[in-house]
Design an enzyme around this catalytic site. Structure first.
Site: not given
Ligand code: IFG
Length: 490
Positions: A304
């Site tokens: 992200e």
């Molecule tokens: N995606 C984010 C996490 C977390 C997650 C919550 C990944 C690799 C959503 N990154 O999953 O930091 O916020 O479900």
């Protein structure tokens, strides 16, 4: 009905029984201190409910009524984690090629006794029996993991140790600790002390922060290793770095630190990938953590990175990959690292985008399956789950968490590239042990079975019956699990 989770690869039981008695001894053959420890660990779990002495003895032959543990070279196909278990009315024998296999044999044996065996209080008058027969068991995947997000909320050493015991009971062998994020830095780095002292001082919603001292981290690593669990540390970068940026001005592009962050947005932070001090920071952090981490892997996150231009991201990850190697570790990153040039010994963790995951696999990277819509334990069970998230657009009931197959799900990834399965508990909305138990269990039991048991024969209808029995064991272990209506809990 014998309800073992994860279900062994091969087993058959008959009507005969082996019963523990007050005379039962646990006999260790050979002089391995490790095997002696495994026998002692088993005895410690069988003593409270039975009230039996269950002495652990070496250097004598097992007799009638005894349990024996021994390493054997006669079955190399068992590999490093497989085992054989033979129960006759006279004796139970656990055999394995390596100590981890004996440890897993003892977890299976625990689950063959009546569920009351897991009670911490003595249960007088019960017959402590196991069915007679044979088990020959080997794991499907070598990587059977769980990730705990300590960045959003911090959990102390005792909570992590308790979780480690529960993971080991289900033959999980990897605990991935997500040690940093926007909301918190959770491990002391002596060359950059404000990361923990300042960056670790808060948590989501302004809840209490916290961090592990290096001795506490070492304590967790050692406790896990005794239970055949490898710790994989993650320092998420270049995104998810607000806590670090808030702790040292020089890490910021404009030398101005943001304030500490207690919300739950993602994608807004980035290290300054063109400042050399960033790589000094990365090197020091990886050096200090790698020195305390016997496991082969270091997880650098990489997810992200919406605030890092793609070419900067590629430049950063490729430099960090070399720093990880310099400190003797293999790099793991979330699937997005598939956009960069990877060393073939690098591992990518799939969570959402199959195409970029396939790009990592095409470079020879091993793949860990952590599909968000199946294996993220922060996903709500249903529309009235009061904690958790549901950004995947679907809910993850116990059946959804069980009924998926890594090979089918990971299109574009060769089956042989899949190292295994890892579930993840992100903790934006999770900050008590009760929250943790409720979201992790019983879904973790299903992930343990997907990671360990043969693909063939795995089906919800038989699993849900075993899970119904297993719930009594979880209750005996003090786990406040979610009593899904999909299971006829006993
Ligand atoms: N995606 C984010 C996490 C977390 C997650 C919550 C990944 C690799 C959503 N990154 O999953 O930091 O916020 O479900």
């Amino acid at each position: 009905m014998t309800a073992i989770i994860p279900i062994p690869a091969q087993f058959q039981f008959d009507e005969r029984r082996f019963s523990l008695s007050s005379e039962t001894r646990i006999i260790v053959s050979g002089d391995s201190a490790e095997v002696f420890w495994i026998a002692s660990f088993l005895a410690a779990r069988l003593r409270p409910a039975t009230g039996f002495a269950l002495p652990v003895l070496g250097g004598i032959e097992p007799g009638a009524g005894d349990i024996s543990l021994a390493l054997t070279a006669d079955d190399p196909q068992l590999g490093p984690e497989g085992y054989r278990l033979l129960a006759t009315p006279e004796q139970v024998s656990l055999r394995a090629s390596a100590a981890a296999g004996l440890f897993y044999a003892s977890q299976t044996l625990r689950q063959m006794f009546p569920a009351e065996i897991e009670s911490a209080a003595e249960q007088p008058g019960l017959d402590w029996w196991v069915p007679c027969g044979t088990v020959r068991d080997v794991p499907r995947y070598a990587w059977r993991g769980m990730m705990l997000d300590l960045g959003r909320h911090f959990f102390g050493v005792e909570t992590v140790k308790r979780l480690i015991d529960l993971l080991a009971f289900h033959k999980i062998n990897t605990l991935h600790l997500h040690l940093s994020d926007d909301q918190g830095w959770r491990i002391m780095i002596e060359s950059w002390p404000w990361l923990a002292l300042h960056g670790g001082s808060t948590a989501t919603n302004g809840d209490p922060g916290g961090f592990y001292t290096q001795d506490q981290y070492r304590e967790i690593v050692a406790y896990a290793a005794q239970r055949y669990i490898t710790i994989v540390p993650e320092i998420d970068m270049p995104g998810h770095t607000n806590a670090a940026l808030a702790s040292y001005e020089a890490l910021n592009v404009n030398d101005i630190s943001p304030s500490l962050y207690t919300g739950i947005k993602v994608g807004f932070s980035s290290l300054a990938v063109h400042k050399e001090i960033t790589y000094q920071f990365v090197d020091d952090v990886i050096r200090e953590i790698a020195a305390m981490t016997p496991g082969a892997y270091f997880h650098i996150g990489g997810d992200e990175t919406l605030s890092t231009p793609e070419e900067d991201y590629i430049y950063f990850i490729e430099r960090v990959q070399e720093i990880v190697r310099k400190h003797g570790k293999r790099m793991i990153g979330w699937e997005e690292i598939g956009k960069t040039r990877l060393s073939p010994d690098t591992v990518a963790q799939h969570w959402w985008n199959k195409d970029v995951t396939a790009k990592a696999a095409a470079q020879g990277a091993g793949i860990i399956a952590s599909p968000a819509a199946r294996a993220y334990m922060d996903m709500k069970y249903h529309d009235h789950t009061t904690i958790g998230l549901q950004w995947t657009g679907s809910y993850t009931e116990v059946r959804d968490a069980y009924e998926w197959e890594p090979v089918e799900l990971l299109e574009g990834v060769p089956p042989e590239a899949i190292l295994g399965v890892e579930s993840a508990l992100w903790t934006e909305t999770i900050f008590t042990q009760g929250n943790l138990d409720f979201m992790v269990f019983p879904r973790l039991c299903g992930y343990a079975e997907i990671g360990w048991s043969p693909r063939a024969g795995r089906d919800w209808e038989s699993y849900r019956l075993r899970l119904a029995e297993h719930g009594k064991r979880l209750a005996g272990l003090g786990v406040r699990f979610y009593r899904s209506e999909q299971v006829d809990w006993q």
